[in-house]
Motif scaffolding. Structure first.
Motif, PDB file in Angstrom:
ATOM      1  N   TYR A 138      43.376  54.949  38.697  1.00  0.00           N
ATOM      2  CA  TYR A 138      42.582  56.169  38.834  1.00  0.00           C
ATOM      3  C   TYR A 138      41.000  55.721  38.869  1.00  0.00           C
ATOM      4  O   TYR A 138      40.539  55.325  37.885  1.00  0.00           O
ATOM      5  CB  TYR A 138      42.859  57.131  37.885  1.00  0.00           C
ATOM      6  N   VAL A 139      40.227  56.532  39.845  1.00  0.00           N
ATOM      7  CA  VAL A 139      38.944  56.006  39.860  1.00  0.00           C
ATOM      8  C   VAL A 139      37.951  57.498  39.597  1.00  0.00           C
ATOM      9  O   VAL A 139      38.381  58.393  40.664  1.00  0.00           O
ATOM     10  CB  VAL A 139      38.481  55.464  41.164  1.00  0.00           C
ATOM     11  N   ALA A 140      37.100  57.601  38.899  1.00  0.00           N
ATOM     12  CA  ALA A 140      36.376  58.863  38.946  1.00  0.00           C
ATOM     13  C   ALA A 140      35.466  58.878  39.852  1.00  0.00           C
ATOM     14  O   ALA A 140      34.959  57.839  40.361  1.00  0.00           O
ATOM     15  CB  ALA A 140      35.427  59.049  37.480  1.00  0.00           C
ATOM     16  N   GLU A 141      34.878  60.055  40.394  1.00  0.00           N
ATOM     17  CA  GLU A 141      34.065  60.289  41.553  1.00  0.00           C
ATOM     18  C   GLU A 141      32.952  59.612  41.559  1.00  0.00           C
ATOM     19  O   GLU A 141      32.325  59.455  42.677  1.00  0.00           O
ATOM     20  CB  GLU A 141      34.081  61.701  41.944  1.00  0.00           C
ATOM     21  N   LYS A 142      32.342  59.543  40.420  1.00  0.00           N
ATOM     22  CA  LYS A 142      30.903  58.964  40.373  1.00  0.00           C
ATOM     23  C   LYS A 142      30.823  57.612  39.941  1.00  0.00           C
ATOM     24  O   LYS A 142      29.726  56.887  40.022  1.00  0.00           O
ATOM     25  CB  LYS A 142      29.789  59.672  39.223  1.00  0.00           C
ATOM     26  N   ARG A 143      32.124  56.927  39.976  1.00  0.00           N
ATOM     27  CA  ARG A 143      32.220  55.666  39.816  1.00  0.00           C
ATOM     28  C   ARG A 143      31.633  54.858  41.231  1.00  0.00           C
ATOM     29  O   ARG A 143      32.089  55.133  42.135  1.00  0.00           O
ATOM     30  CB  ARG A 143      33.284  54.976  39.215  1.00  0.00           C
ATOM     31  N   TYR A 144      30.800  53.760  40.872  1.00  0.00           N
ATOM     32  CA  TYR A 144      30.448  52.855  42.230  1.00  0.00           C
ATOM     33  C   TYR A 144      31.533  52.233  42.970  1.00  0.00           C
ATOM     34  O   TYR A 144      31.624  52.159  44.223  1.00  0.00           O
ATOM     35  CB  TYR A 144      29.457  51.863  41.860  1.00  0.00           C
ATOM     36  N   THR A 145      32.656  51.914  42.153  1.00  0.00           N
ATOM     37  CA  THR A 145      33.980  51.261  42.619  1.00  0.00           C
ATOM     38  C   THR A 145      34.530  52.285  43.801  1.00  0.00           C
ATOM     39  O   THR A 145      35.096  51.803  44.707  1.00  0.00           O
ATOM     40  CB  THR A 145      34.843  50.808  41.901  1.00  0.00           C
ATOM     41  N   LYS A 146      34.295  53.706  43.534  1.00  0.00           N
ATOM     42  CA  LYS A 146      35.240  54.488  44.527  1.00  0.00           C
ATOM     43  C   LYS A 146      34.682  54.338  45.750  1.00  0.00           C
ATOM     44  O   LYS A 146      35.668  54.651  46.603  1.00  0.00           O
ATOM     45  CB  LYS A 146      34.918  56.240  43.895  1.00  0.00           C
ATOM     46  N   GLU A 147      33.455  54.188  46.122  1.00  0.00           N
ATOM     47  CA  GLU A 147      33.135  53.915  47.457  1.00  0.00           C
ATOM     48  C   GLU A 147      33.686  52.936  48.173  1.00  0.00           C
ATOM     49  O   GLU A 147      34.111  52.998  49.385  1.00  0.00           O
ATOM     50  CB  GLU A 147      31.534  53.642  47.644  1.00  0.00           C
ATOM     51  N   PHE A 148      34.122  51.729  47.609  1.00  0.00           N
ATOM     52  CA  PHE A 148      34.868  50.696  47.986  1.00  0.00           C
ATOM     53  C   PHE A 148      36.325  50.891  48.184  1.00  0.00           C
ATOM     54  O   PHE A 148      36.903  50.901  49.081  1.00  0.00           O
ATOM     55  CB  PHE A 148      34.447  49.439  47.213  1.00  0.00           C
ATOM     56  N   MET A 149      36.732  51.801  46.917  1.00  0.00           N
ATOM     57  CA  MET A 149      38.271  52.151  47.046  1.00  0.00           C
ATOM     58  C   MET A 149      38.311  52.979  48.290  1.00  0.00           C
ATOM     59  O   MET A 149      39.605  52.973  48.981  1.00  0.00           O
ATOM     60  CB  MET A 149      38.569  52.632  45.769  1.00  0.00           C
ATOM     61  N   ASP A 150      37.450  53.814  48.749  1.00  0.00           N
ATOM     62  CA  ASP A 150      37.576  54.925  50.012  1.00  0.00           C
ATOM     63  C   ASP A 150      37.358  54.068  51.372  1.00  0.00           C
ATOM     64  O   ASP A 150      37.604  54.864  52.356  1.00  0.00           O
ATOM     65  CB  ASP A 150      36.740  56.118  49.715  1.00  0.00           C
ATOM     66  N   SER A 151      36.851  52.856  51.284  1.00  0.00           N
ATOM     67  CA  SER A 151      36.434  52.248  52.627  1.00  0.00           C
ATOM     68  C   SER A 151      37.231  51.085  52.922  1.00  0.00           C
ATOM     69  O   SER A 151      37.040  50.631  54.163  1.00  0.00           O
ATOM     70  CB  SER A 151      35.075  51.900  52.599  1.00  0.00           C
ATOM     71  N   VAL A 152      38.170  50.849  52.217  1.00  0.00           N
ATOM     72  CA  VAL A 152      38.992  49.498  52.334  1.00  0.00           C
ATOM     73  C   VAL A 152      40.423  49.985  52.273  1.00  0.00           C
ATOM     74  O   VAL A 152      40.956  50.837  51.764  1.00  0.00           O
ATOM     75  CB  VAL A 152      38.852  48.247  51.719  1.00  0.00           C
TER      76      VAL A 152
END
Length: 198
Positions: free
Chosen positions: A85-99
């Motif tokens: 689970y990754v919160a919407e404002k975490r920087y890692t979320k950008e990467f989780m959503d793009s790979v």
């Protein structure tokens, strides 16, 4: 024309054979050995995430990692699966959503500073791995991991969805998100495709 077609077929076959020959990660690379999570994962699933793990996503150009204390392991759709689970404002979320892939890593107790730092600093402010002196390596799928980890589990994302507040049927999640600055979490369910342990 027939010679040209044969040449094309030979090139195609050679390319296919070469792609199959690339290992996911050499068995002894960086001291890791392949494990079968169904047979060799001996940790208590109820404690494993509570002890905190490291989640990483990205590619060879750019990646980020964060400490996670929530997750689940088990079986879904007939596949060994891991949920993070990754919160919407975490920087890692950008990467989780793009790979398409992510890794979850364990660290030795003596390296608890890694989990503390990764959980308290943002990758937006600088390279956290570099600041800690961690060495980034990549699986055959290009998924980042750190060679200092004691276990690396690579997952291919099968399902992604943010929590729907209308689905909260209990006070626990309602209270959790009442004043949670990082925003609501997104659930990522991945099929475990590779695992390595030292």
């Amino acid at each position: 024309m027939a010679t040209k077609n044969r040449l094309g077929l030979i090139v195609s076959l050679a390319t296919a054979l070469l792609s199959m020959a690339v290992p996911a990660m050499a068995q002894e690379e960086h001291g890791f050995k392949n494990i079968n999570v169904i047979e060799d994962f001996t940790d208590n699933g109820f404690q494993w995430f509570r002890d905190a793990q490291l989640l990483a996503a990205g590619n060879k150009q750019k990646s980020n990692a964060m400490t996670i204390g929530w997750g689940g392991i088990g079986t879904l759709w007939g596949r060994p699966a891991m949920t993070v689970y990754v919160a919407e404002k975490r920087y890692t979320k950008e990467f989780m959503d793009s790979v398409a892939y992510f890794t979850v890593m364990s660290f030795d107790v003596k390296d608890s500073k890694v989990l503390t730092y990764m959980g308290s600093k943002s990758g937006r402010d600088g390279n956290k791995a570099q600041a800690l002196g961690l060495h980034t390596a990549y699986t055959a799928n290009g998924t980042p991991y750190y060679t200092e980890a004691t276990m690396v589990i690579e997952c291919r994302t099968m399902y992604v969805a943010p929590f729907d507040p209308n689905g909260f049927k209990d006070e626990v999640p309602k209270k959790m998100y009442k004043n949670f600055p990082a925003g609501i979490h997104t659930m990522y369910i991945g099929e475990v495709i590779n695992a390595w342990k030292k």
